[in-house]
Design a protein around this motif. Sequence first.
Motif, PDB file in Angstrom:
ATOM      1  N   ARG A   1     -19.100 -72.990 -35.684  1.00 54.42           N
ATOM      2  CA  ARG A   1     -18.342 -72.895 -36.926  1.00 54.42           C
ATOM      3  C   ARG A   1     -19.139 -72.142 -37.988  1.00 54.42           C
ATOM      4  N   PHE A   2     -18.459 -71.267 -38.720  1.00 55.84           N
ATOM      5  CA  PHE A   2     -19.089 -70.485 -39.773  1.00 55.84           C
ATOM      6  C   PHE A   2     -19.561 -71.422 -40.882  1.00 55.84           C
ATOM      7  N   ALA A   3     -20.818 -71.298 -41.274  1.00 55.44           N
ATOM      8  CA  ALA A   3     -21.391 -72.156 -42.311  1.00 55.44           C
ATOM      9  C   ALA A   3     -21.188 -71.504 -43.673  1.00 55.44           C
TER      10      ALA A   3
ATOM     11  N   GLU B   1     -19.998 -68.013 -50.511  1.00 55.72           N
ATOM     12  CA  GLU B   1     -19.366 -67.370 -49.361  1.00 55.72           C
ATOM     13  C   GLU B   1     -18.655 -68.404 -48.509  1.00 55.72           C
ATOM     14  N   THR B   2     -17.410 -68.111 -48.167  1.00 54.52           N
ATOM     15  CA  THR B   2     -16.641 -68.933 -47.236  1.00 54.52           C
ATOM     16  C   THR B   2     -16.362 -68.086 -45.993  1.00 54.52           C
ATOM     17  N   GLU B   3     -15.554 -68.596 -45.075  1.00 53.59           N
ATOM     18  CA  GLU B   3     -15.224 -67.817 -43.886  1.00 53.59           C
ATOM     19  C   GLU B   3     -14.501 -66.521 -44.242  1.00 53.59           C
ATOM     20  N   LYS B   4     -13.682 -66.565 -45.297  1.00 58.24           N
ATOM     21  CA  LYS B   4     -12.808 -65.425 -45.583  1.00 58.24           C
ATOM     22  C   LYS B   4     -13.096 -64.720 -46.900  1.00 58.24           C
ATOM     23  N   VAL B   5     -13.894 -65.329 -47.761  1.00 64.95           N
ATOM     24  CA  VAL B   5     -14.104 -64.800 -49.107  1.00 64.95           C
ATOM     25  C   VAL B   5     -15.575 -64.916 -49.491  1.00 64.95           C
TER      26      VAL B   5
END
Length: 338
Positions: A74-76, A89-93
């Motif tokens: 999972r992307f941290a 930073e999130t997965e998409k932004v």
Amino acid sequence: MTLGNKIQEIRLARGMSQEQFGELLNTTRQTVSKWELDQVVPDLKNIIAISRLFCVSTDALLLEVSNFQNVGVRFACGTYRSNSSEIVETEKVAICYYSRGKYIMGAKLFVGSGDVKHLVSVCEKDCEKETIIWAYADTNDSDEIIGKHANNVVAENMLGELFDRKQLDRMQLQEKFLVNHGEYPIHTVSENGIKQCLLEWRNGTQVSVLDDGIQVLICTGKNEYIYSVHETDDNIYCGCSYNIPFDLGIRSYGQYFRLRNYQDNSQPYCRSFFDFDYSMPKEICSVDCANLGCSINDKDGNLVWFVKRYHDSEIVLAGCGGEEYVYRLNETMYERFV
């Protein structure tokens, strides 16, 4: 070595062109090129065909492949800070807030997926000259830029630049969080109470693409990040705050970055400033009074927004200037966090 590197190595060892290689696999030269550049991953049928045609085991093709190392991991998401910038930073932004010298401050918005995000908006303010430049892009469902809006050619030319994740290695990690992909339930007020529901319902990313601008709100439970740019020079707001729920509402522990340009900038809340050394107090103060249905400044000068009304799936707080801050159980989120 990536899977694309391995495919290219197999092809070159046989002295074949991409077109010849593709013909054997009943595909095009362009597809082979995309495989080798790791822009596209071959499907299982082609993996097996490559293995059989060129006498290479599937283990040799797929094991210890660098671009597969994070598959299933999972992307941290996280927030990072240096003495001149903060990035969430999130997965998409990803939003980057920064300063240069004493007077220049700016904010950049990147969108994409995982490690690959591109700049879709930027704004910078010279607080000494009171000038501001901005740009934002229209994108399609694949996050490709299909139109641009700007008041400055320098800002416009920035659009499309790749987010440099290496800079995060030089910054201090402030907080880590994960995206809720649906495996964690969102509770009602009767199940978890007002404080916990405000925490759960607010955590996530909200993205609004408007006719005349773009607006993003990211709330991690501890921090709130706002990025809002409109096509007029007098409606810009980017900020970083600590806003924490308590039993009867939300208390602010301070906004430490504000890039603001609104109307004639005469109001106190239009002032722009930054302080990347600011941190939330270690001892979180309790609210020693209850003024339900209104917003107040506490003894430290920070804002407190009290519950005005609520039911099982909606909580309404008394906001600033007579506004209402509404939070709902089923609010549409671009991402939800845990």
